[in-house]
Design a protein around this motif. Structure first.
Motif, PDB file in Angstrom:
ATOM      1  N   VAL A  54     -63.366  92.800 -14.501  1.00 21.21           N
ATOM      2  CA  VAL A  54     -63.872  91.435 -14.311  1.00 21.21           C
ATOM      3  C   VAL A  54     -63.754  91.037 -12.844  1.00 21.21           C
ATOM      4  O   VAL A  54     -64.679  90.484 -12.238  1.00 21.21           O
ATOM      5  CB  VAL A  54     -63.082  90.448 -15.199  1.00 21.21           C
ATOM      6  CG1 VAL A  54     -63.479  89.010 -14.879  1.00 21.21           C
ATOM      7  CG2 VAL A  54     -63.330  90.739 -16.665  1.00 21.21           C
ATOM      8  N   SER A  55     -62.594  91.354 -12.276  1.00 20.32           N
ATOM      9  CA  SER A  55     -62.334  90.986 -10.887  1.00 20.32           C
ATOM     10  C   SER A  55     -63.286  91.716  -9.935  1.00 20.32           C
ATOM     11  O   SER A  55     -63.872  91.116  -9.036  1.00 20.32           O
ATOM     12  CB  SER A  55     -60.873  91.313 -10.557  1.00 20.32           C
ATOM     13  OG  SER A  55     -60.674  91.350  -9.172  1.00 20.32           O
ATOM     14  N   LEU A  56     -63.466  93.032 -10.178  1.00 22.40           N
ATOM     15  CA  LEU A  56     -64.306  93.819  -9.264  1.00 22.40           C
ATOM     16  C   LEU A  56     -65.761  93.384  -9.315  1.00 22.40           C
ATOM     17  O   LEU A  56     -66.428  93.302  -8.281  1.00 22.40           O
ATOM     18  CB  LEU A  56     -64.190  95.306  -9.600  1.00 22.40           C
ATOM     19  CG  LEU A  56     -62.870  95.964  -9.186  1.00 22.40           C
ATOM     20  CD1 LEU A  56     -62.873  97.433  -9.547  1.00 22.40           C
ATOM     21  CD2 LEU A  56     -62.607  95.773  -7.703  1.00 22.40           C
ATOM     22  N   VAL A  57     -66.252  93.084 -10.531  1.00 26.39           N
ATOM     23  CA  VAL A  57     -67.640  92.626 -10.641  1.00 26.39           C
ATOM     24  C   VAL A  57     -67.795  91.326  -9.858  1.00 26.39           C
ATOM     25  O   VAL A  57     -68.768  91.139  -9.112  1.00 26.39           O
ATOM     26  CB  VAL A  57     -68.031  92.445 -12.127  1.00 26.39           C
ATOM     27  CG1 VAL A  57     -69.409  91.806 -12.225  1.00 26.39           C
ATOM     28  CG2 VAL A  57     -68.009  93.773 -12.844  1.00 26.39           C
ATOM     29  N   LEU A  95     -65.965  93.018  -1.743  1.00 25.59           N
ATOM     30  CA  LEU A  95     -65.299  94.190  -2.325  1.00 25.59           C
ATOM     31  C   LEU A  95     -64.112  94.647  -1.490  1.00 25.59           C
ATOM     32  O   LEU A  95     -63.196  95.287  -1.994  1.00 25.59           O
ATOM     33  CB  LEU A  95     -66.302  95.326  -2.487  1.00 25.59           C
ATOM     34  CG  LEU A  95     -66.937  95.417  -3.874  1.00 25.59           C
ATOM     35  CD1 LEU A  95     -67.912  96.576  -3.935  1.00 25.59           C
ATOM     36  CD2 LEU A  95     -65.867  95.554  -4.950  1.00 25.59           C
ATOM     37  N   GLY A  96     -64.102  94.304  -0.208  1.00 23.89           N
ATOM     38  CA  GLY A  96     -62.991  94.696   0.663  1.00 23.89           C
ATOM     39  C   GLY A  96     -61.653  94.189   0.162  1.00 23.89           C
ATOM     40  O   GLY A  96     -60.618  94.828   0.361  1.00 23.89           O
ATOM     41  N   SER A  97     -61.683  93.027  -0.524  1.00 28.19           N
ATOM     42  CA  SER A  97     -60.409  92.446  -0.971  1.00 28.19           C
ATOM     43  C   SER A  97     -59.882  93.144  -2.216  1.00 28.19           C
ATOM     44  O   SER A  97     -58.853  92.745  -2.755  1.00 28.19           O
ATOM     45  CB  SER A  97     -60.572  90.948  -1.227  1.00 28.19           C
ATOM     46  OG  SER A  97     -61.500  90.740  -2.264  1.00 28.19           O
ATOM     47  N   ALA A 120     -56.482  92.444   7.903  1.00 27.96           N
ATOM     48  CA  ALA A 120     -56.348  91.314   8.816  1.00 27.96           C
ATOM     49  C   ALA A 120     -56.829  91.710  10.210  1.00 27.96           C
ATOM     50  O   ALA A 120     -57.507  90.941  10.885  1.00 27.96           O
ATOM     51  CB  ALA A 120     -54.898  90.851   8.855  1.00 27.96           C
ATOM     52  N   HIS A 121     -56.491  92.940  10.640  1.00 27.82           N
ATOM     53  CA  HIS A 121     -56.919  93.388  11.961  1.00 27.82           C
ATOM     54  C   HIS A 121     -58.427  93.591  11.999  1.00 27.82           C
ATOM     55  O   HIS A 121     -59.081  93.270  12.984  1.00 27.82           O
ATOM     56  CB  HIS A 121     -56.190  94.673  12.349  1.00 27.82           C
ATOM     57  CG  HIS A 121     -54.787  94.412  12.808  1.00 27.82           C
ATOM     58  ND1 HIS A 121     -54.491  93.800  13.996  1.00 27.82           N
ATOM     59  CD2 HIS A 121     -53.596  94.643  12.203  1.00 27.82           C
ATOM     60  CE1 HIS A 121     -53.181  93.676  14.121  1.00 27.82           C
ATOM     61  NE2 HIS A 121     -52.610  94.172  13.050  1.00 27.82           N
ATOM     62  N   GLN A 122     -58.978  94.114  10.892  1.00 33.57           N
ATOM     63  CA  GLN A 122     -60.432  94.293  10.841  1.00 33.57           C
ATOM     64  C   GLN A 122     -61.155  92.953  10.904  1.00 33.57           C
ATOM     65  O   GLN A 122     -62.171  92.811  11.573  1.00 33.57           O
ATOM     66  CB  GLN A 122     -60.831  95.000   9.542  1.00 33.57           C
ATOM     67  CG  GLN A 122     -60.632  96.503   9.596  1.00 33.57           C
ATOM     68  CD  GLN A 122     -60.851  97.137   8.241  1.00 33.57           C
ATOM     69  OE1 GLN A 122     -61.040  96.443   7.237  1.00 33.57           O
ATOM     70  NE2 GLN A 122     -60.820  98.460   8.196  1.00 33.57           N
ATOM     71  N   GLU A 123     -60.587  91.956  10.186  1.00 34.37           N
ATOM     72  CA  GLU A 123     -61.269  90.655  10.115  1.00 34.37           C
ATOM     73  C   GLU A 123     -60.898  89.761  11.286  1.00 34.37           C
ATOM     74  O   GLU A 123     -61.399  88.648  11.393  1.00 34.37           O
ATOM     75  CB  GLU A 123     -60.887  89.941   8.804  1.00 34.37           C
ATOM     76  CG  GLU A 123     -61.389  90.642   7.554  1.00 34.37           C
ATOM     77  CD  GLU A 123     -60.794  90.046   6.280  1.00 34.37           C
ATOM     78  OE1 GLU A 123     -60.057  89.047   6.377  1.00 34.37           O
ATOM     79  OE2 GLU A 123     -61.066  90.586   5.197  1.00 34.37           O
TER      80      GLU A 123
END
Lengths: 194, 409
Positions: free
Chosen positions: B287-290, B298-300, B338-341
């Motif tokens: 459910v969460s992934l959809v 999807l990164g999270s 965090a570093h990517q964002e």
């Protein structure tokens, strides 16, 4: 009381509605009046239920077990333990063995003293004859030889002074009103001579 | 921006040529002085008068005739709501909403005190449920965050009383809270309310697990359902706020397990049966992934690393190592993302989690076979070095994000 819509609105961080909301629209105001009226009616309903139970109910008297005078937990109410709060398991008339939290109907009959005592505990409301009365409770604890029941009559709300006075008389006679629809409440508490 | 900032700094902006004097005045008109604001002194004065009236009533409560008591309760209830509307109409929203909230509290007090007045104890939940329902209705009517918070607390209290005193769990209260407040939050996403809602729901989920006497880890099924709801929310900050409490609970649980799990004393109460638990968790994960995929987040999905069931390893060293691996996987993924964002807040959060995990890992894995003084020396050095390295990385990331902002005209 006037509940008309606000004509000017300032913003407020936590307490307010979303800043853009220009007060309550007329339809919402009507809902608010209904909601507040329902709250008042609910409180009045509680009062009426209490009053009607005393006015229309059947009156019986029960004896309490000795009140513990050293009970530290007194304040605005007195804790009552009735003779019918703990009953021998032989009085159980249900088909299955009693379980915790199960509803139980206690059949009461007057004794020579005038106070009522339990003659049977049923899982369904029993049919009464003559002097008998039925009190609804719930099973709190079951052990081999008996069961403990709770009736919703275990607290008597009184002033501190009265509470202290009653505490010194160990045994009490409690007058209870049972409404035709099953609700019960304490109407009076007297001290018993020992 | 506040009027105060405009008043103090506005002249300087004009002098520097950032805005013109006319623009400054235009800006000032956008933030009018709150004319209806009540001064602090009259407010405190009326509070004292109110408190004295309250103490007089409270002291003589038992001596007052029944009808007077009932009248006092209902009068106070009506006065609070009417006063709330009056002040809202005058433009004083904070005071107005405060009074409406007081009205809601007085409703609960009236139910309890009227029951006592007529010696009705009532081992049923009707009265308290009515209180929660009234709170929900008022929240929807006023769209107020204060009332939302109050209703979440009232529902939690109702459920706590029900499980604690009456020994039953009210599914009606739990579902009512989830639907009533959850739908409100869904329609009007808000970060603060997301946290409040998640906290309230987790509290009730915890009470349910405790009431059912099932294994503690079942808690994470409803908790992660709350998390998954955040994935479907279109408003990103509100969704993240809703996901904070479930992730916090999972992190603290795993941390606690890493610290104290080795005794295997609690382990018996921990582990839900493997297959049903993993099936349920897998369903929630789906459910969460959809939801994540629909909203392009999807990164999270790395958040789910925290839910790796490392606790199925039996006590002692394997359990400690497994939970530490879970903690490292999670806090490491938080840092990397965090570093990517280039998100400074999450860098700080990731750093704290990583250092915390390292402290626990060090404590667990070396305490037994290191001399105590050496233990503290090496541990201190390790943490200092780690925090220095992480801070340096954070500073670089932040410099990278800050640069484009400054270069703008």
């Amino acid at each position: 009381m006037s509940l008309s819509a606000p004509d000017s609105v300032a913003t407020a961080p936590l307490a307010g509605a979303t800043p853009a909301t220009p007060g309550l629209p007329a339809r919402h105001r009507r809902w608010l009046i209904w909601l507040v009226a329902a709250q008042v009616l609910f409180v009045l309903g509680v009062a009426v239920a209490g009053y009607a139970t005393a006015a229309l109910g059947r009156t019986i008297t029960l004896q309490t077990e000795p009140v513990d005078p050293r009970d530290l937990l007194y304040g605005d109410y007195l804790r009552l333990r009735y003779q019918i709060s703990e009953l021998p398991g032989s009085l159980w008339r249900g088909s299955a063995t009693p379980r915790r939290k199960q509803a139980a109907y206690v059949l009461l009959e007057p004794r020579s003293s005038g106070d009522f005592e339990a003659t049977g505990v049923y899982a369904e409301p029993p049919i009464t004859t003559g002097q008998q009365a039925v009190l609804r409770g719930s099973v709190q604890d079951v052990w081999r030889r008996g069961l403990r029941l709770r009736y919703g009559l275990e607290r008597y709300y009184v002033s501190d002074a009265m509470s202290r006075h009653l505490r010194q008389r160990r045994r009490l006679r409690v007058t209870i009103s049972i409404a035709p629809w099953g609700q019960a409440r304490i109407t009076q508490v007297d001290t018993l001579r020992q | 921006m506040s009027r105060k900032l405009l008043e103090t700094d506005g002249l300087e902006w004009v002098q520097r040529g950032v805005i013109s004097e006319a623009q400054r005045e235009q800006l000032l008109t956008l933030y009018p002085i709150d004319g209806a604001a009540i001064g602090l002194l009259p407010l405190l004065g009326s509070l004292l008068v109110g408190l004295s009236a309250l103490s007089v009533v409270a002291a003589n409560w038992q001596g007052l005739p029944e009808l007077v008591r009932l009248g006092l309760l209902l009068g106070a209830l009506l006065a609070a709501y009417a006063g709330g509307e009056y002040f809202r109409r005058r433009g004083n929203l904070s005071l107005g909403m405060g009074l409406v909230a007081l009205g809601l509290i007085l409703f609960g007090a009236s139910i309890v005190l009227t029951s006592q007045l007529y010696q009705l104890i009532g081992y049923d939940l009707t009265g308290l449920l009515a209180w929660a329902v009234a709170g929900m209705g008022l929240t929807w009517l006023y769209r107020s965050r204060l009332l939302f918070l109050l209703t979440a607390i009232i529902s939690g209290v109702v459920q706590g009383y029900n499980t604690g005193q009456l020994g039953a769990f009210s599914y009606l209260t739990a579902i009512g809270t989830a639907l009533g407040l959850g739908y409100y939050w869904w329609r009007r996403p808000d970060a603060l309310l997301g946290g409040v809602l998640a906290g309230g729901l987790l509290w009730q989920a915890g009470l349910l697990i405790n009431h059912l006497h099932v294994k503690i880890t079942w808690f994470f099924i409803p908790a992660m359902l709350v998390y998954a709801l955040g994935d479907w929310q279109a408003d990103r900050p509100a969704g993240r706020a809703l996901q904070g409490p479930p992730l916090g609970a999972a992190f603290l649980f795993t941390l606690g397990l890493a610290l104290f799990g080795e005794s295997d004393f609690y382990a018996g109460q921990l582990r839900a049966p493997l297959v049903p638990y993993l099936a349920a968790l897998g369903a929630v994960l789906a459910v969460s992934l959809v939801g994540k995929q629909r909203r392009g987040r999807l990164g999270s999905a790395t958040d789910w690393l925290l839910l790796l069931p490392g606790f199925y390893f039996t006590g002692g060293l394997p359990l400690a190592v497994a939970t530490l691996v879970v903690l490292y996987a999670y806090s490491g993924s938080v840092l990397v993302r965090a570093h990517q964002e280039h998100n400074p807040d999450r860098v700080t959060l990731g750093t704290v989690l990583f250092v915390l995990t390292t402290a626990v890992a060090y404590f667990k894995l070396t305490w037994g076979f290191l001399d105590k003084s050496l233990f503290f020396l090496l541990g201190g050095l390790l943490l200092l070095g780690l925090s220095w390295w992480l801070r340096r990385r954070a500073a670089r990331t932040l410099a990278a994000t800050a640069a484009p902002v400054i270069s703008q005209p």
